[in-house]
Motif scaffolding. Structure first.
Motif, mmCIF file in Angstrom:
data_model
loop_
_atom_site.group_PDB
_atom_site.id
_atom_site.type_symbol
_atom_site.label_atom_id
_atom_site.label_comp_id
_atom_site.label_asym_id
_atom_site.label_seq_id
_atom_site.Cartn_x
_atom_site.Cartn_y
_atom_site.Cartn_z
ATOM 1 N N TRP A 35 113.409 55.964 77.818
ATOM 2 C CA TRP A 35 114.227 56.584 78.889
ATOM 3 C C TRP A 35 114.609 57.955 78.362
ATOM 4 O O TRP A 35 115.170 58.062 77.271
ATOM 5 C CB TRP A 35 115.463 55.717 79.132
ATOM 6 C CG TRP A 35 116.492 56.336 80.048
ATOM 7 C CD1 TRP A 35 116.596 56.153 81.382
ATOM 8 C CD2 TRP A 35 117.581 57.206 79.685
ATOM 9 N NE1 TRP A 35 117.671 56.869 81.876
ATOM 10 C CE2 TRP A 35 118.297 57.520 80.861
ATOM 11 C CE3 TRP A 35 118.023 57.761 78.473
ATOM 12 C CZ2 TRP A 35 119.413 58.352 80.864
ATOM 13 C CZ3 TRP A 35 119.134 58.595 78.476
ATOM 14 C CH2 TRP A 35 119.824 58.873 79.675
ATOM 15 N N ILE A 36 114.252 58.976 79.110
ATOM 16 C CA ILE A 36 114.590 60.324 78.626
ATOM 17 C C ILE A 36 115.208 61.120 79.774
ATOM 18 O O ILE A 36 114.662 61.172 80.876
ATOM 19 C CB ILE A 36 113.366 61.022 77.988
ATOM 20 C CG1 ILE A 36 113.798 62.324 77.293
ATOM 21 C CG2 ILE A 36 112.260 61.282 78.977
ATOM 22 C CD1 ILE A 36 112.756 62.877 76.341
ATOM 23 N N PRO A 37 116.371 61.700 79.537
ATOM 24 C CA PRO A 37 117.053 62.445 80.594
ATOM 25 C C PRO A 37 116.698 63.921 80.549
ATOM 26 O O PRO A 37 116.268 64.435 79.513
ATOM 27 C CB PRO A 37 118.518 62.274 80.203
ATOM 28 C CG PRO A 37 118.493 62.280 78.691
ATOM 29 C CD PRO A 37 117.164 61.657 78.287
ATOM 30 N N TYR A 39 118.612 67.017 80.007
ATOM 31 C CA TYR A 39 119.954 67.051 79.419
ATOM 32 C C TYR A 39 120.527 68.451 79.398
ATOM 33 O O TYR A 39 121.399 68.778 78.611
ATOM 34 C CB TYR A 39 119.957 66.429 78.022
ATOM 35 C CG TYR A 39 119.062 67.099 77.012
ATOM 36 C CD1 TYR A 39 117.766 66.654 76.837
ATOM 37 C CD2 TYR A 39 119.506 68.169 76.241
ATOM 38 C CE1 TYR A 39 116.929 67.252 75.913
ATOM 39 C CE2 TYR A 39 118.679 68.775 75.310
ATOM 40 C CZ TYR A 39 117.401 68.311 75.155
ATOM 41 O OH TYR A 39 116.586 68.913 74.236
ATOM 42 N N PRO A 62 106.943 60.469 76.172
ATOM 43 C CA PRO A 62 108.024 59.933 77.012
ATOM 44 C C PRO A 62 108.169 60.720 78.321
ATOM 45 O O PRO A 62 108.945 60.330 79.175
ATOM 46 C CB PRO A 62 109.265 60.117 76.130
ATOM 47 C CG PRO A 62 108.952 61.313 75.295
ATOM 48 C CD PRO A 62 107.450 61.323 75.090
ATOM 49 N N PRO B 31 121.335 69.958 71.016
ATOM 50 C CA PRO B 31 121.296 68.574 71.521
ATOM 51 C C PRO B 31 121.551 67.522 70.437
ATOM 52 O O PRO B 31 120.881 66.492 70.423
ATOM 53 C CB PRO B 31 119.868 68.467 72.034
ATOM 54 C CG PRO B 31 119.079 69.351 71.105
ATOM 55 C CD PRO B 31 119.994 70.437 70.637
ATOM 56 N N PRO B 116 113.923 70.700 73.641
ATOM 57 C CA PRO B 116 113.270 70.259 72.403
ATOM 58 C C PRO B 116 112.285 71.289 71.843
ATOM 59 O O PRO B 116 111.549 71.915 72.597
ATOM 60 C CB PRO B 116 112.502 69.008 72.821
ATOM 61 C CG PRO B 116 113.053 68.611 74.141
ATOM 62 C CD PRO B 116 113.582 69.833 74.790
ATOM 63 N N GLY B 170 115.098 67.759 70.053
ATOM 64 C CA GLY B 170 116.066 67.303 71.045
ATOM 65 C C GLY B 170 115.615 66.118 71.879
ATOM 66 O O GLY B 170 116.449 65.309 72.287
ATOM 67 N N SER B 171 114.331 65.977 72.123
ATOM 68 C CA SER B 171 113.913 64.879 72.997
ATOM 69 C C SER B 171 114.120 63.533 72.308
ATOM 70 O O SER B 171 114.527 62.569 72.956
ATOM 71 C CB SER B 171 112.463 65.052 73.475
ATOM 72 O OG SER B 171 111.561 64.954 72.414
ATOM 73 N N GLN B 174 117.834 62.807 72.371
ATOM 74 C CA GLN B 174 118.413 62.479 73.673
ATOM 75 C C GLN B 174 117.831 61.226 74.299
ATOM 76 O O GLN B 174 118.424 60.661 75.208
ATOM 77 C CB GLN B 174 118.198 63.656 74.638
ATOM 78 C CG GLN B 174 118.974 64.910 74.260
ATOM 79 C CD GLN B 174 120.464 64.706 74.323
ATOM 80 O OE1 GLN B 174 120.980 63.988 75.169
ATOM 81 N NE2 GLN B 174 121.198 65.313 73.393
#
Lengths: 185, 371
Positions: A35-37, A39, A62, B31, B116, B170-171, B174
């Motif tokens: 699950w990746i938002p 952000y 993802p 992040p 990211p 960042g990915s 997050q």
């Protein structure tokens, strides 16, 4: 076997949570899931989205450009994702927030008045679960029961009293989608 | 063990706590902030130290001081914050105390953005701070791998009295994935002969990174280098996918590596003999393994979320034995598998040239007018 789902809408429409419910349900079934938002600053207003990937093996990317399944909760998200859904895919459109018809005929677009159904149940914030129910009715990977079990297992204790209405929202959404699909044939 | 859905940044924090972390000092930055946030709740409830410093330089110097006592300590930040910590990191390296650093990379240079990126590869792996030192750098490609590498980072930092960095973008910070977290390990304060623990009934321990006598400084440098040789010999880590019969190998670390995995599978489905080599320790770099790979395959494709920083390590390992191509996305853009698949298809159709520089060819393709 891998399925990717993008859920998009305004911040506050519960798109992140809807994606998490799918992710929990997939995990509890023993699947691999990401699950990746988004952000960025969109968290504080504007459009937000999350991508859920469900697979039976180690997941690579993802993120996906052309998802086979998507939910759009508002018009900007509809405009953005309608062209991106993979041919043959499913797009659940929150008809309560969208004032135009489909531009494509090579995907199944399901117009669900998610806000209106949620208000009938008694809480506008359930629109995300109505839409999730509608999507799941069209996807073989998870069932409404899987989503209900995920909500029950992972919703914090203080929210447990909200479960029956969430279940109702999922079922109403699924019923609406099934009815819609039947009429389309 | 049960699988739980964890966000990368929070899972990293919890993994560090369960590895017996005694003190965390940090400063928020997207992040990465969820790591600090998780620490701020969990550390005090366990009776351990959480401190939000007034800045990144303050945070890294608090880590430095706490590490001198022999305590298991760490900090985390994201690219611009890591830049601010570089002086402290060099001092830590020069003082030979163990510290764990987490860098959740974002788009740069400068303030950049919060998306990211893998743009800190050179800064983290090949320098950053001044002087001759080499951090151990571990690059997870998933939340589970991050959870597994955090305790390892502590163990390696303490074994070699070295900085150990967990480098992600960042990915991974997050995103949520199912993970199995390790059991809670008790806090164990190691009995270091050098630790500054209060000189009661013993002579003083002096820890410093200043050696005005040049001969002594040279000795320190030689000692660091000896240790680095041992790290190079023992601590190389990587993962291979579909390489058994591969004619093309894709090389990528972290998120670029896992996105490439999707592309490799799609190419395999089209009958292209391609595999993936994913370095996990990017410092020490798996030079020997990449060199051996170059003996087995016909061409390489390096994929990164930067302008080709790891590419130079691959070129060093491969020399000019086989052709290399490069594909990068910059400034916070994460490549989609289709883009990498396109590169694999292009290489399968027309083997690339041994001449010229792969990053130059890529730049020309990237900036060519769209037809």
């Amino acid at each position: 076997m891998q399925t990717e789902i993008i859920i998009a809408g305004f911040g506050g429409q519960g798109v992140m949570f809807a994606g998490q419910v799918l992710a929990y349900a997939a995990m509890d079934k023993g699947e691999e899931v990401t699950w990746i938002p988004s952000y960025g600053p969109e968290m504080r207003g504007g459009t937000a989205n999350c991508t859920v990937v469900i697979a039976d093996e180690e997941i690579g990317s993802p993120l996906v450009k052309n998802p086979p399944a998507s939910i759009v909760m508002n018009l900007p998200s509809y405009d953005k994702y309608e062209p991106l859904v993979k041919p043959g895919g499913v797009l659940v459109v929150n008809a309560s927030m969208v004032d135009r018809g489909a531009k494509r005929d090579d995907i199944t677009e399901i117009f669900v008045p998610a806000n209106d159904i949620a208000e009938e149940i008694g809480d506008r914030r359930l629109a995300n679960m109505v839409a999730a129910g509608a999507l799941i009715a069209c996807l073989p990977i998870l069932s409404i029961e899987d989503l209900e079990a995920a909500l029950e297992a992972h919703m914090p204790g203080r929210h447990k009293r909200l479960l029956p209405k969430n279940y109702e929202a999922l079922r109403k959404g699924a019923e609406f989608a099934t009815e819609h699909a039947r009429k389309a044939k | 063990m049960t699988r739980e859905l964890w966000k990368g940044n929070e899972a990293i924090a919890e993994a560090a706590i369960r590895a017996g972390l005694e003190g965390y000092f940090g400063y928020p930055i997207t992040p990465q902030t969820e790591t600090l946030e998780w620490m701020s709740r969990r550390m005090p409830e366990l009776g351990r130290i959480f401190l939000q410093a007034e800045s990144e330089p303050a945070a890294i110097n608090m880590v430095y001081g706490a590490a001198c006592t022999g305590a298991r300590v760490m900090t985390s930040s994201s690219s611009p914050g890591i830049s601010l910590m570089m002086e402290g990191l060099s001092y830590i390296a020069g003082t030979e105390v163990p510290v764990v650093l987490v860098d959740v990379m974002r788009g740069g240079p400068g303030l950049g953005n919060i998306a990211p990126s893998q743009g800190d590869y050179n800064q983290i792996c090949h320098g950053g701070g001044h002087g001759d030192y080499h951090p151990i750098v571990l690059a997870p490609a998933s939340v589970q791998e991050a959870v597994d590498l955090v305790p390892l980072a502590f163990d390696l930092a303490e074994k070699y009295l070295n900085i150990a960095c967990v480098l992600l973008d960042g990915s991974i910070g997050q995103m949520m994935e199912p993970v199995e977290l390790p059991e809670m390990r008790p806090v164990v304060r190691k009995e270091y002969a050098w630790a500054t623990t209060g000189a009661k009934d013993r002579s003083r321990h002096v820890l410093t990174s200043i050696y005005l006598e040049v001969g002594l400084e040279e000795e320190v440098n030689l000692r660091l280098l000896k240790r680095w040789e041992a790290i190079k010999a023992n601590e190389v880590r990587f993962k291979e996918y579909y390489l058994d019969d591969a004619e093309i190998a894709v090389i990528g670390f972290g998120t670029a590596g896992r996105v490439a995995l999707s592309a490799v599978r799609a190419a395999r489905a089209q009958g292209i003999k391609v595999g993936l080599f994913r370095p996990i320790s990017v410092s020490p770099y798996p030079y020997q393994q990449v060199a051996a790979l170059a003996e087995r395959v016909k061409s390489l494709l390096v994929v990164e979320m930067n302008t080709g920083q790891m590419l130079e390590d691959v070129r060093l390992a491969v020399s000019r034995r086989i052709p290399i191509e490069f594909y990068g996305r910059l400034g916070g853009v994460v490549p989609f598998p289709d883009e990498i698949l396109g590169e694999i298809q292009r290489i399968a159709k027309q083997p690339p040239s041994l001449e010229g520089h792969p990053a130059q060819r890529w730049l020309e393709r990237m900036t060519a007018p769209q037809r």
